[in-house]
Design a protein around this motif. Structure first.
Motif, PDB file in Angstrom:
ATOM      1  N   ALA A  96     131.898  64.841  28.253  1.00  0.00           N
ATOM      2  CA  ALA A  96     130.656  64.762  29.153  1.00  0.00           C
ATOM      3  C   ALA A  96     129.446  64.797  28.540  1.00  0.00           C
ATOM      4  N   ASN A  97     128.305  64.312  29.102  1.00  0.00           N
ATOM      5  CA  ASN A  97     127.143  64.211  28.836  1.00  0.00           C
ATOM      6  C   ASN A  97     126.591  65.629  29.066  1.00  0.00           C
ATOM      7  N   SER A  98     127.165  66.844  28.438  1.00  0.00           N
ATOM      8  CA  SER A  98     126.568  68.129  28.548  1.00  0.00           C
ATOM      9  C   SER A  98     127.161  68.752  27.576  1.00  0.00           C
ATOM     10  N   THR A  99     126.532  69.889  27.118  1.00  0.00           N
ATOM     11  CA  THR A  99     127.207  70.920  25.991  1.00  0.00           C
ATOM     12  C   THR A  99     127.164  72.291  26.118  1.00  0.00           C
ATOM     13  N   GLY A 100     127.812  72.996  25.376  1.00  0.00           N
ATOM     14  CA  GLY A 100     128.109  74.358  25.593  1.00  0.00           C
ATOM     15  C   GLY A 100     128.164  75.012  24.274  1.00  0.00           C
ATOM     16  N   PHE A 101     127.939  76.353  24.069  1.00  0.00           N
ATOM     17  CA  PHE A 101     128.098  76.969  22.776  1.00  0.00           C
ATOM     18  C   PHE A 101     129.371  77.503  22.596  1.00  0.00           C
ATOM     19  N   THR A 102     129.649  76.852  21.194  1.00  0.00           N
ATOM     20  CA  THR A 102     131.058  77.500  20.669  1.00  0.00           C
ATOM     21  C   THR A 102     130.843  78.361  19.546  1.00  0.00           C
ATOM     22  N   ALA A 103     129.559  78.567  18.920  1.00  0.00           N
ATOM     23  CA  ALA A 103     129.716  79.480  18.045  1.00  0.00           C
ATOM     24  C   ALA A 103     128.365  80.036  18.057  1.00  0.00           C
ATOM     25  N   VAL A 104     128.413  81.598  17.400  1.00  0.00           N
ATOM     26  CA  VAL A 104     126.922  82.345  17.324  1.00  0.00           C
ATOM     27  C   VAL A 104     127.326  82.973  16.035  1.00  0.00           C
ATOM     28  N   ALA A 105     126.112  82.987  15.250  1.00  0.00           N
ATOM     29  CA  ALA A 105     126.133  83.687  14.050  1.00  0.00           C
ATOM     30  C   ALA A 105     124.906  84.588  13.741  1.00  0.00           C
ATOM     31  N   MET A 106     124.916  85.751  13.216  1.00  0.00           N
ATOM     32  CA  MET A 106     123.772  86.592  13.168  1.00  0.00           C
ATOM     33  C   MET A 106     123.959  87.415  11.952  1.00  0.00           C
ATOM     34  N   GLN A 107     122.818  88.084  11.533  1.00  0.00           N
ATOM     35  CA  GLN A 107     122.446  89.121  10.604  1.00  0.00           C
ATOM     36  C   GLN A 107     121.247  89.813  10.865  1.00  0.00           C
ATOM     37  N   GLU A 108     121.274  91.123  10.175  1.00  0.00           N
ATOM     38  CA  GLU A 108     120.329  91.923  10.507  1.00  0.00           C
ATOM     39  C   GLU A 108     119.759  92.375   9.147  1.00  0.00           C
ATOM     40  N   GLY A 109     118.617  92.212   8.471  1.00  0.00           N
ATOM     41  CA  GLY A 109     118.302  92.564   7.089  1.00  0.00           C
ATOM     42  C   GLY A 109     119.196  91.811   6.198  1.00  0.00           C
ATOM     43  N   ASP A 110     119.790  92.583   5.293  1.00  0.00           N
ATOM     44  CA  ASP A 110     120.744  92.291   4.305  1.00  0.00           C
ATOM     45  C   ASP A 110     122.369  92.673   4.692  1.00  0.00           C
ATOM     46  N   SER A 111     122.538  92.702   6.051  1.00  0.00           N
ATOM     47  CA  SER A 111     123.565  93.192   6.606  1.00  0.00           C
ATOM     48  C   SER A 111     124.660  91.754   6.239  1.00  0.00           C
ATOM     49  N   ASP A 112     125.949  92.301   6.374  1.00  0.00           N
ATOM     50  CA  ASP A 112     127.168  91.079   6.409  1.00  0.00           C
ATOM     51  C   ASP A 112     126.613  89.967   7.565  1.00  0.00           C
ATOM     52  N   VAL A 113     127.083  88.805   7.102  1.00  0.00           N
ATOM     53  CA  VAL A 113     126.903  87.842   8.125  1.00  0.00           C
ATOM     54  C   VAL A 113     128.017  87.742   9.125  1.00  0.00           C
ATOM     55  N   ILE A 114     127.868  87.920  10.306  1.00  0.00           N
ATOM     56  CA  ILE A 114     128.821  87.790  11.176  1.00  0.00           C
ATOM     57  C   ILE A 114     128.868  86.596  12.110  1.00  0.00           C
ATOM     58  N   GLU A 115     129.793  85.491  12.254  1.00  0.00           N
ATOM     59  CA  GLU A 115     130.148  84.506  13.099  1.00  0.00           C
ATOM     60  C   GLU A 115     131.041  84.862  14.046  1.00  0.00           C
ATOM     61  N   VAL A 116     131.046  84.428  15.135  1.00  0.00           N
ATOM     62  CA  VAL A 116     131.946  84.471  16.277  1.00  0.00           C
ATOM     63  C   VAL A 116     131.923  82.978  16.806  1.00  0.00           C
ATOM     64  N   ARG A 117     133.251  82.396  16.907  1.00  0.00           N
ATOM     65  CA  ARG A 117     133.380  81.029  17.419  1.00  0.00           C
ATOM     66  C   ARG A 117     134.542  80.760  18.059  1.00  0.00           C
ATOM     67  N   VAL A 118     134.640  79.650  18.656  1.00  0.00           N
ATOM     68  CA  VAL A 118     135.546  79.167  19.416  1.00  0.00           C
ATOM     69  C   VAL A 118     136.614  78.052  18.476  1.00  0.00           C
ATOM     70  N   PRO A 119     137.638  78.602  17.785  1.00  0.00           N
ATOM     71  CA  PRO A 119     138.396  77.509  16.945  1.00  0.00           C
ATOM     72  C   PRO A 119     138.174  76.195  17.136  1.00  0.00           C
ATOM     73  N   THR A 120     137.777  75.507  16.032  1.00  0.00           N
ATOM     74  CA  THR A 120     137.327  73.994  16.364  1.00  0.00           C
ATOM     75  C   THR A 120     138.661  73.344  16.856  1.00  0.00           C
ATOM     76  N   HIS A 121     138.134  72.456  18.074  1.00  0.00           N
ATOM     77  CA  HIS A 121     139.066  71.652  18.791  1.00  0.00           C
ATOM     78  C   HIS A 121     139.872  72.561  19.632  1.00  0.00           C
ATOM     79  N   SER A 122     139.729  73.871  19.843  1.00  0.00           N
ATOM     80  CA  SER A 122     140.782  74.619  20.618  1.00  0.00           C
ATOM     81  C   SER A 122     140.187  74.764  22.011  1.00  0.00           C
ATOM     82  N   ASN A 123     141.161  74.516  23.054  1.00  0.00           N
ATOM     83  CA  ASN A 123     141.155  74.859  24.514  1.00  0.00           C
ATOM     84  C   ASN A 123     141.279  76.201  24.847  1.00  0.00           C
ATOM     85  N   LYS A 124     141.840  77.018  23.868  1.00  0.00           N
ATOM     86  CA  LYS A 124     142.343  78.448  24.211  1.00  0.00           C
ATOM     87  C   LYS A 124     141.092  79.368  24.287  1.00  0.00           C
TER      88      LYS A 124
END
Length: 842
Positions: free
Chosen positions: A502-530
């Motif tokens: 569709a001509n629409s989008t939605g979020f599939t991943a978010v990545a985050m860090q504070e200062g020198d913390s570990d980088v955390i990413e949460v995502r929908v597995p690529t091409h997954s409908n689950k």
């Protein structure tokens, strides 16, 4: 001459061959993962993403190790196997943790290497090295996850049958046998030793000499059958063993020597060792505990006051559960698991402050009743209590009071047994562990995005931005501390129910860090409908199939189900990610310390929506701007490759995000839709959306009711969250007057507390006080005064009053007398003058 030339030629050839061999060795070394795990080399990669990108160096699996299981209790004793490499039968395996803790490993019949996890005093991901030459060289790397013992799976611990009996043994009417049970498959031996271990902390508190240590004390049984059950009648331990008051039982194979360090073992839960305390405890447990309580009380009086720096409790149960960036469910009192609150009777749910206090490593615990009201220790033994040692520990972990679980056990739990459970002297405990009454608590602000992305800013404004790319959701600092918080989101085109885009989008991943913390990413597995999520730590996928909580560098991650992930930072910022079909809903919670410090698509958190639609260049968009202008606003927050926190570990991500524009200018979304009553989805959409414009928009753009339903669920969840986080005015705890009583234990705006006095006492002050919108109590402080004392006071006042009256009368009489004398003197003087005048006239 010819012979000399041949010799020179052979020498030249040897040099050339040598140079070629050296160059080859150098090239091989440059393309080897030995001592290079996590790096990208010239011609191949030792980075964790190399497997999915198929760019790994040939020896990647030999030197960059994966293990199973991935985690175990911080007490050690877990046998884990290297799953991605094979070894020789004659290899001498040594595993080294934290650069200086070594354990003996072995190679099994399938040529797999095993390590034994050691006793550690910290939670989190621990790097280890492996040697195959008996410790001469350590050139292989892996990661082990050390888990707080109370959070570690109960299926991998032995069980104290009727744990309450174990912890009250020796008190009145508690005696007989105790029983320990375990899963026999967890100990690969026909017979086992059952040992008692104790924990103590020595040295001067809050000094370099303060240390915590687990110590083997003695064996309960040697070479007991590995039957899964051990029953015994406890006897008082001999000194000095009876001086250890918290501890565990450890099971090892019978072939191990007593107290052998870092061997395969199975541990029990940590508990109060009532059953092994000295004979004096059994003779009179209440008197023994009272003396311990008094000694603890005197010690507490000498220690720093940690109460001034801990977080204040939320005012309501709803607030405590919604403020997921700063508070998390206390596993010992969870409303979702039946509210079995051993240490807080009457409570339905407790939470703990996630972060320990900065200076003293202290914790906060907040408890609530079934009506959602906070319980205070001034009203109930089940009230909220702060902790000198945070139960979950805190970096750098290894030294008291930051040792996970066990510092808390010594300073906050066993003392509760002394004063409250083994004796009736809770007043001493609550003197040093009073409840926080929420008067300074301020709920966080929430920003969220969901669906074809609809945004609600921290100040409640909303707009729709359906660009395709990677964008800054939030960037900012908490008054300049902890470093910059950076949260980025990735959108993809929405796949429709019939398989088209569709001509629409939605979020599939978010990545985050504070200062020198570990980088955390949460995502929908690529091409997954689950409806599931994938979590990455520093670009490597991690799983939550062994535990739901991860202690990481500068960040905590919690995932109880595959659909929900919560990330928590030291600043108090929380990020909740929820799988909604093939898209994400993302909610960011920020405490008020971020006020006026944020930028990004979630706006400027300022308690005003006027500046929420701010471009990266600082210009501000009007609230009534067109959808196309909001699209321009969103595009200004596209990130750059150099600042990206995302992982690009597939060809799809490389082609569409790393090597493509961060905002795709060739994608044109649908900016508006028309609700057509004659449309094929209208009836079902109307029933689903109930007039909600976000649900209607997403349903019509994607022609998919499931997408609309996901949007509706997300919207309703956000509205419930906002409602739960509504500020509540609190006036603070009111204690009952001495020699009196009070009725009412709610201290929020509108609540009233009534006071009465015991017989023989008279109430002074206000009999009823009401919490006002100003945060102040109405009326005057209440006291109960003894009638005898009142009589004495009144008699004294009457006597004083009488003396004052007499004094006044005397003063007035004296004044009158002086005035009379003055008048008589004046009359006499006038008479004399008159007579003198008459004489002169004569």
């Amino acid at each position: 001459m010819i012979k000399g030339k041949e010799q020179n030629f052979q020498l030249f050839c040897s040099l050339v061959i040598g140079l070629i061999s050296y160059s080859t060795l150098q090239a091989d070394a440059q393309n080897s993962c030995q001592n290079s795990c996590g790096q990208r080399l010239a011609d191949c990669s030792c980075h964790v993403t190399c497997k999915s990108l198929r760019t790994c160096c040939p020896d990647y699996s030999d030197f960059c190790l994966r293990v199973s299981p991935q985690s175990g209790t911080l007490m050690g004793g877990e046998d884990f196997v290297i799953v991605n490499a094979t070894f020789n039968a004659q290899d001498k395996i040594i595993c080294k943790f934290k650069s200086d803790i070594c354990t003996n490993g072995y190679v099994d019949a399938e040529h797999r290497a095993h390590c034994i996890s050691p006793l550690l005093y910290e939670n989190g991901r621990i790097q280890f090295e492996l040697s195959t030459d008996n410790g001469m060289t350590f050139n292989r790397r892996g990661t082990w996850v050390s888990v707080h013992h109370s959070k570690f799976s109960s299926l991998k611990k032995s069980t104290l049958v009727n744990a309450t009996k174990w912890q009250y043994y020796g008190t009145p009417n508690v005696s007989g046998d105790l029983t320990l049970v375990w899963n026999t498959s967890l100990i690969s031996a026909t017979s086992v030793n059952i040992e008692v271990w104790g924990y103590q902390e020595t040295g001067t508190p809050y000094s370099e000499s303060w240390e915590g240590k687990w110590t083997y004390l003695y064996s309960l049984e040697k070479a007991a059958p590995n039957s899964g059950t051990f029953k015994f009648t406890p006897q008082p331990a001999k000194k000095p063993y009876s001086e250890w008051e918290i501890g565990m039982l450890r099971l090892t194979a019978a072939i191990q020597s007593d107290g052998a360090a870092n061997v395969r073992a199975l541990w029990s839960p940590s508990h109060a060792l009532a059953w092994h305390l000295e004979e004096k405890f059994r003779e009179d447990s209440a008197a023994w505990a009272y003396q311990k309580c008094l000694a603890w009380h005197k010690t507490e009086e000498t220690l720093p006051n940690f109460l001034l720096e801990i977080a204040d409790c939320p005012c309501t149960l709803a607030q405590s559960r919604a403020d997921s960036g700063r508070f998390h469910t206390d596993y010992g009192c969870d409303i979702e698991k039946g509210s079995k609150c051993t240490y807080h009777p009457g409570a339905a749910h407790c939470v703990r402050a996630i972060q320990a206090s900065p200076k003293y490593g202290a914790g906060q615990q907040c408890c609530y009743d079934a009506q959602g009201r906070q319980i205070l220790t001034g009203d109930s033994i089940g009230g909220s209590t702060p902790d000198r040692g945070h139960d979950w520990g805190s970096p750098p972990y290894e030294k008291p009071p930051r040792v996970p679980g066990f510092s808390h056990g010594l300073y906050d739990v066993i003392s509760f047994y002394y004063c409250c459970l083994w004796s009736d002297n809770c007043q001493y405990y609550f003197l040093h562990r009073p409840s926080s009454d929420c008067t300074t608590y301020r709920p966080p602000k929430a920003g969220t995005t969901f669906g074809d992305p609809h945004f609600f800013t921290f100040d409640g404004a909303n707009f729709t931005f359906n660009g395709r790319g990677e964008y800054t959701l939030v960037t900012g600092e908490r008054n300049g501390t902890n470093g910059v918080l950076e949260i980025q989101g990735r959108t993809e085109q929405v796949k429709t129910i019939n398989g088209t885009y569709a001509n629409s989008t939605g979020f599939t991943a978010v990545a985050m860090q504070e200062g020198d913390s570990d980088v955390i990413e949460v995502r929908v597995p690529t091409h997954s409908n689950k409806a599931s999520l994938e979590v990455l730590v520093n670009h490597g996928v991690v799983t939550f199939n062994e535990q739901s909580w991860m202690d990481l560098k500068g960040v905590f991650v919690y995932s109880a189900t595959a659909q929900n992930v919560t990330v928590m930072f030291p600043s108090g910022a929380g990020v909740e990610t929820r799988a909604r079909g093939a898209l994400l809903s993302i909610t960011v919670l920020l405490p008020d310390t971020f006020m006026n410090w944020t930028e990004g698509l979630f706006g400027v958190m300022s308690n005003s929506s006027d500046d929420d639609f701010t471009f990266r260049n600082g210009s501000v968009l009007a609230a009534d701007a067109s959808p196309e202008m909001f699209y321009e606003l969103g595009t200004s927050w596209a990130i750059e490759n150099k600042s990206s926190l995302f992982t690009y570990d597939s060809q799809f991500l490389l082609d569409n995000y790393l090597h493509a524009p961060k905002h795709h200018p060739d994608f044109t979304p649908v900016f508006s839709v028309t609700v057509d009553p004659a449309g094929p989805l209208y009836a079902e959409m109307s029933a689903l959306c109930q007039g909600n414009r976000f649900c209607q928009f997403d349903t019509l753009v994607t022609e998919d009711l499931q997408v609309g339903n996901a949007t509706m669920v997300s919207y309703e969840s956000y509205m419930k969250l906002v409602e739960s986080l509504e500020p509540v005015i609190a006036c603070g705890f009111l204690d009952e007057p001495k020699n009196g009583a009070k009725k009412g234990d709610l201290y929020l705006v509108g609540a009233s507390v009534n006071f009465t006095c015991n017989q023989g006492h008279v109430l002074s002050g206000s009999a009823r006080r009401t919490c006002l919108p100003s945060g102040q109590w109405s009326g005057q402080p209440t006291f109960c005064i003894s009638e005898n004392i009142l009589g004495i006071v009144l008699g004294t006042l009457l006597a004083v009053f009488s003396l004052v009256v007499i004094g006044v009368i005397l003063f007035v009489n004296e004044k009158r007398l002086k005035l009379r004398k003055a008048k008589m003197a004046a009359t006499s003087h006038e008479y004399q003058n008159t007579n003198t005048a008459k004489t002169e006239n004569m």
